[in-house]
Scaffold this motif. Structure first.
Motif, PDB file in Angstrom:
ATOM      1  N   GLU A   1      -4.395  -4.923  -5.088  1.00 13.97           N
ATOM      2  CA  GLU A   1      -6.108  -4.501  -5.441  1.00 13.97           C
ATOM      3  C   GLU A   1      -7.099  -5.876  -4.924  1.00 13.97           C
ATOM      4  O   GLU A   1      -7.463  -5.662  -4.156  1.00 13.97           O
ATOM      5  CB  GLU A   1      -6.553  -4.049  -6.923  1.00 13.97           C
ATOM      6  CG  GLU A   1      -6.274  -2.686  -6.655  1.00 13.97           C
ATOM      7  CD  GLU A   1      -6.650  -2.093  -8.602  1.00 13.97           C
ATOM      8  OE1 GLU A   1      -7.341  -2.552  -8.833  1.00 13.97           O
ATOM      9  OE2 GLU A   1      -6.176  -1.469  -9.190  1.00 13.97           O
TER      10      GLU A   1
ATOM     11  N   ARG B   1      -6.203  -5.901  -0.913  1.00 16.72           N
ATOM     12  CA  ARG B   1      -6.717  -5.068  -0.294  1.00 16.72           C
ATOM     13  C   ARG B   1      -8.516  -5.630   0.049  1.00 16.72           C
ATOM     14  O   ARG B   1      -8.989  -5.019   0.915  1.00 16.72           O
ATOM     15  CB  ARG B   1      -6.615  -3.379  -1.115  1.00 16.72           C
ATOM     16  CG  ARG B   1      -5.733  -2.777  -0.412  1.00 16.72           C
ATOM     17  CD  ARG B   1      -5.987  -0.925  -0.861  1.00 16.72           C
ATOM     18  NE  ARG B   1      -6.178  -1.305  -2.199  1.00 16.72           N
ATOM     19  CZ  ARG B   1      -3.829  -1.413  -3.053  1.00 16.72           C
ATOM     20  NH1 ARG B   1      -3.145  -1.236  -2.651  1.00 16.72           N
ATOM     21  NH2 ARG B   1      -4.644  -1.625  -4.426  1.00 16.72           N
ATOM     22  N   ARG B   2      -9.241  -5.695  -1.364  1.00 15.76           N
ATOM     23  CA  ARG B   2     -10.245  -6.249  -0.888  1.00 15.76           C
ATOM     24  C   ARG B   2     -10.428  -7.132  -0.184  1.00 15.76           C
ATOM     25  O   ARG B   2     -11.241  -7.438   0.831  1.00 15.76           O
ATOM     26  CB  ARG B   2     -10.980  -6.596  -2.698  1.00 15.76           C
ATOM     27  CG  ARG B   2     -11.587  -5.961  -3.674  1.00 15.76           C
ATOM     28  CD  ARG B   2     -12.350  -6.453  -4.460  1.00 15.76           C
ATOM     29  NE  ARG B   2     -11.992  -7.396  -4.922  1.00 15.76           N
ATOM     30  CZ  ARG B   2     -10.809  -7.100  -6.851  1.00 15.76           C
ATOM     31  NH1 ARG B   2     -10.131  -5.748  -6.687  1.00 15.76           N
ATOM     32  NH2 ARG B   2     -10.014  -7.954  -6.944  1.00 15.76           N
TER      33      ARG B   2
ATOM     34  N   THR C   1     -10.288  -5.714   3.508  1.00 16.02           N
ATOM     35  CA  THR C   1     -11.339  -5.339   4.059  1.00 16.02           C
ATOM     36  C   THR C   1     -12.803  -5.884   4.346  1.00 16.02           C
ATOM     37  O   THR C   1     -13.017  -5.996   5.021  1.00 16.02           O
ATOM     38  CB  THR C   1     -12.493  -4.532   2.500  1.00 16.02           C
ATOM     39  OG1 THR C   1     -10.827  -3.281   1.938  1.00 16.02           O
ATOM     40  CG2 THR C   1     -13.108  -3.290   3.126  1.00 16.02           C
TER      41      THR C   1
ATOM     42  N   SER D   1      -1.501  -0.828   9.722  1.00 21.06           N
ATOM     43  CA  SER D   1      -1.623   0.370   8.927  1.00 21.06           C
ATOM     44  C   SER D   1      -0.853   1.527   9.490  1.00 21.06           C
ATOM     45  O   SER D   1      -0.532   2.462   8.005  1.00 21.06           O
ATOM     46  CB  SER D   1      -3.277   1.221   8.807  1.00 21.06           C
ATOM     47  OG  SER D   1      -3.807   1.835   9.858  1.00 21.06           O
TER      48      SER D   1
ATOM     49  N   ASP E   1       2.096   0.452   7.565  1.00 20.92           N
ATOM     50  CA  ASP E   1       1.472   0.904   6.315  1.00 20.92           C
ATOM     51  C   ASP E   1       2.462   1.600   5.767  1.00 20.92           C
ATOM     52  O   ASP E   1       2.909   2.268   4.196  1.00 20.92           O
ATOM     53  CB  ASP E   1       0.488   0.636   5.515  1.00 20.92           C
ATOM     54  CG  ASP E   1       0.133  -0.865   4.243  1.00 20.92           C
ATOM     55  OD1 ASP E   1       1.499  -1.238   4.044  1.00 20.92           O
ATOM     56  OD2 ASP E   1      -0.756  -1.067   3.997  1.00 20.92           O
TER      57      ASP E   1
END
Ligand code: ADP
Length: 236
Positions: free
Chosen positions: A14, A17-18, A21, A77, A80
């Motif tokens: 997490e 990911r933060r 972004t 992505s 991914d």
């Protein structure tokens, strides 16, 4: 009943990911702000006719940077989603390397860097354009972060069930504390130098993700102020 759950990996995912972004937003905002500023001045009619060409050039450069950044993010992505790896066929890493080196020969010349490759056939299961991405990115970095009059030597060999690619340069080197970090998306040792050369810090993140999906390894084998050597090991 006592239930213990180890959430380390989830939390780590997490956080990554933060961070990703927030980095993407920042990287997209920089060229867009510049495009907005320049086009605003053009629209207001404040720019002298002789300066219009220069301003248009800035818009073109920054748009090209945006497109390349979005391309890289889309490729990351896509990787991914694990869809690319299902198209695996038989490829020869040596052939792919020779071709990538040929495409980079002009860039090497422009940077006054000698680029050479030596090797033998290294046949493995993989996806050709994905393998090309690895070789191209590593060689391009070895040219970009080199010194005038320097050299890049690429080697390919097949040994004990694996294909090994090494890229050795006589460039600026990677400080020991950053040798693992360079594979993190958007990480750059010298942001301004990398940015000036059109880099967003995604190349090695792509390489590392591809290698991971091929159950391989990527490592900085050695690095000092005299240059670096990065190796990729992929199972046949
Ligand atoms: P970039 O687009 O900035 O080149 P990469 O992900 O390809 O992004 O590389 C990340 C960072 O690692 C670069 O910004 C640079 O600081 C460092 N780096 C990569 N390859 C080399 C190299 N061969 N020599 C020195 N530094 C390198």
């Amino acid at each position: 009943i006592l239930i213990l759950m180890d959430v380390t990996e989830r939390e780590h995912g997490e956080r990554m990911r933060r961070e990703f972004t927030s980095n993407v937003s920042h990287e997209l905002k920089t060229p867009l702000t510049s495009i907005y500023g320049v086009s605003d001045m053009l629209a207001s009619g404040m720019v002298k006719p002789e300066d219009v060409k220069g301003f248009a050039g800035t818009i073109k450069e920054e748009s090209a940077r945006l497109i390349s950044l979005i391309d890289d993010i889309m490729r990351l992505s896509q990787l991914d989603e694990n869809t690319v790896i299902q198209e695996k066929g038989v490829i020869d890493l040596w052939e792919i390397t020779q071709e990538a080196v040929m495409r980079l020969s002009r860039k090497a010349q422009e940077n006054d860097v000698e680029l050479k490759c030596v090797g033998t056939s290294a046949v493995m299961k993989g996806v050709d354009y994905v393998a090309d991405e690895i070789v191209y990115n590593l060689c391009e970095n070895a040219i970009k972060y080199n010194k005038k009059g320097g050299s890049v030597t690429v080697t390919v060999r097949s040994e004990a069930g694996r294909c090994v690619l090494t890229v050795k340069d006589t460039g600026i080197g990677i400080p020991p504390e950053y040798q693992e970090k360079i594979f993190t998306p958007f990480f750059r040792v010298d942001k301004s130098r990398s940015r000036a050369m059109g880099g967003a810090g995604l190349g090695l993140a792509l390489v590392s993700e591809i290698v991971r999906q091929h159950n391989g390894q990527v490592k900085v084998l050695e690095s000092s102020k005299k240059g670096s050597m990065i190796a990729i090991m992929l199972p046949v």
